[in-house]
Design a protein around this motif. Structure first.
Motif, PDB file in Angstrom:
ATOM      1  N   THR A   1      55.458  32.741  65.149  1.00 50.96           N
ATOM      2  CA  THR A   1      54.278  33.658  65.234  1.00 50.96           C
ATOM      3  C   THR A   1      52.967  33.009  66.416  1.00 50.96           C
ATOM      4  O   THR A   1      53.297  32.004  67.107  1.00 50.96           O
ATOM      5  CB  THR A   1      54.283  34.200  64.598  1.00 50.96           C
ATOM      6  OG1 THR A   1      52.032  34.959  64.205  1.00 50.96           O
ATOM      7  CG2 THR A   1      53.196  32.160  63.192  1.00 50.96           C
TER       8      THR A   1
ATOM      9  N   LEU B   1      57.078  40.744  61.101  1.00 57.67           N
ATOM     10  CA  LEU B   1      55.873  40.711  60.984  1.00 57.67           C
ATOM     11  C   LEU B   1      55.242  41.623  61.263  1.00 57.67           C
ATOM     12  O   LEU B   1      53.751  41.217  59.964  1.00 57.67           O
ATOM     13  CB  LEU B   1      55.451  39.190  61.698  1.00 57.67           C
ATOM     14  CG  LEU B   1      55.540  37.890  61.093  1.00 57.67           C
ATOM     15  CD1 LEU B   1      55.435  36.990  62.750  1.00 57.67           C
ATOM     16  CD2 LEU B   1      55.752  37.475  60.137  1.00 57.67           C
TER      17      LEU B   1
ATOM     18  N   GLY C   1      54.821  30.124  58.554  1.00 59.99           N
ATOM     19  CA  GLY C   1      55.016  30.691  60.011  1.00 59.99           C
ATOM     20  C   GLY C   1      54.702  28.960  60.953  1.00 59.99           C
ATOM     21  O   GLY C   1      54.047  27.994  60.576  1.00 59.99           O
TER      22      GLY C   1
END
Length: 264
Positions: free
Chosen positions: A108, A136, A153
């Motif tokens: 991410t 997500l 993440g």
């Protein structure tokens, strides 16, 4: 670098010309286009032999296992954010023995705990938590219900920016590609080839659409060279770095990909 929307539109139009080689009225033609694009990607890895391969949204890491076959010297890392998928497939395959670093992480835009939305119901139909449909992001469909789970993440930059050598990337993260790319500013210049799933309409809240992703990647110097037609509003685009196109065997793989489709 900001990318002119006309350049993006022109690039998308050029790679979409390959639609003439498939009958897109039926499922078989669409599946064929996806299968042939995957074969082109594998052929490019055989030619380019990248130092690193990263699969984001790996599911069962089938692509990573294939890369181990075609490019044995490449280090292979597969990221899977759905803990149900990770538990299921880690119990079925000895990834370490196969030479694949299979990780329970979400790629991410920042490091630390993130909420991952496991799709459990859609359209009144229960969904298995171990599937490839979670993200997500949350689905835009008002009938969708999710189980929120916390996973770790990380970013491509945190994992790979301090390493050397070229990188190949396969991204299938159910609408969250924008978050992944936002965490890859230092890594993008090292990417030789990138296959990425995109959408032409929003299935997930806050997602980047195909034009957003193309603009970002083209602004980073990557060139869209081919696409498939797997679904009407969702497909894969293959990007190459100019250095990859200067590689004789990689260029030959691309030439053969298109010449095969021109045959009766």
């Amino acid at each position: 670098m900001r990318m002119d929307p006309f350049n993006v539109a022109g690039a998308l139009a050029r790679v979409s010309e390959a639609a003439q080689f498939y009958d897109l009225r039926g499922r078989e033609g669409r599946k064929l286009s996806a299968r042939q694009l995957r074969q082109l990607f594998y052929g490019l890895q055989r030619a380019l032999q990248p130092a690193h391969f990263v699969e984001a949204g790996a599911h069962n890491a089938a692509t990573s296992l294939k890369i181990r076959e075609v490019s044995p010297q490449t280090s292979v890392t597969a990221f899977e954010a759905n803990p149900y998928n990770f538990k299921k497939f880690a119990s079925q395959t000895n990834f370490a023995a196969a030479g694949v670093d299979y990780r329970l992480n979400a790629l991410t835009d920042h490091e630390g705990p993130v909420t991952f939305n496991v799709l459990i119901e859609e359209g009144g139909v229960a969904r298995q938590p171990a599937s490839g449909r979670s993200s997500l992001l949350t689905r835009t469909d008002a009938t969708a219900r999710h189980e929120e789970v916390t996973v770790t993440g990380t970013t491509l930059d945190a994992c790979f920016s301090d390493q050397t050598g070229t990188l190949a990337l396969w991204v299938d993260v159910e609408g969250a590609a924008g978050k992944l790319l936002a965490g890859a500013a230092r890594t993008l210049p090292r990417i030789q080839s990138l296959m990425i799933e995109v959408e032409t309409r929003a299935f997930w809240s806050g997602q980047w659409l195909h034009t957003d992703i193309c603009a970002h990647l083209m602004g980073a110097g990557l060139i869209p060279v081919a696409r498939d037609f797997e679904f009407r509003h969702q497909f894969n685009i293959l990007f190459l770095h100019p250095d990859a196109l200067a590689h004789a065997h990689a260029l030959l793989a691309l030439e053969q990909f298109y010449s095969a489709r021109a045959r009766p």
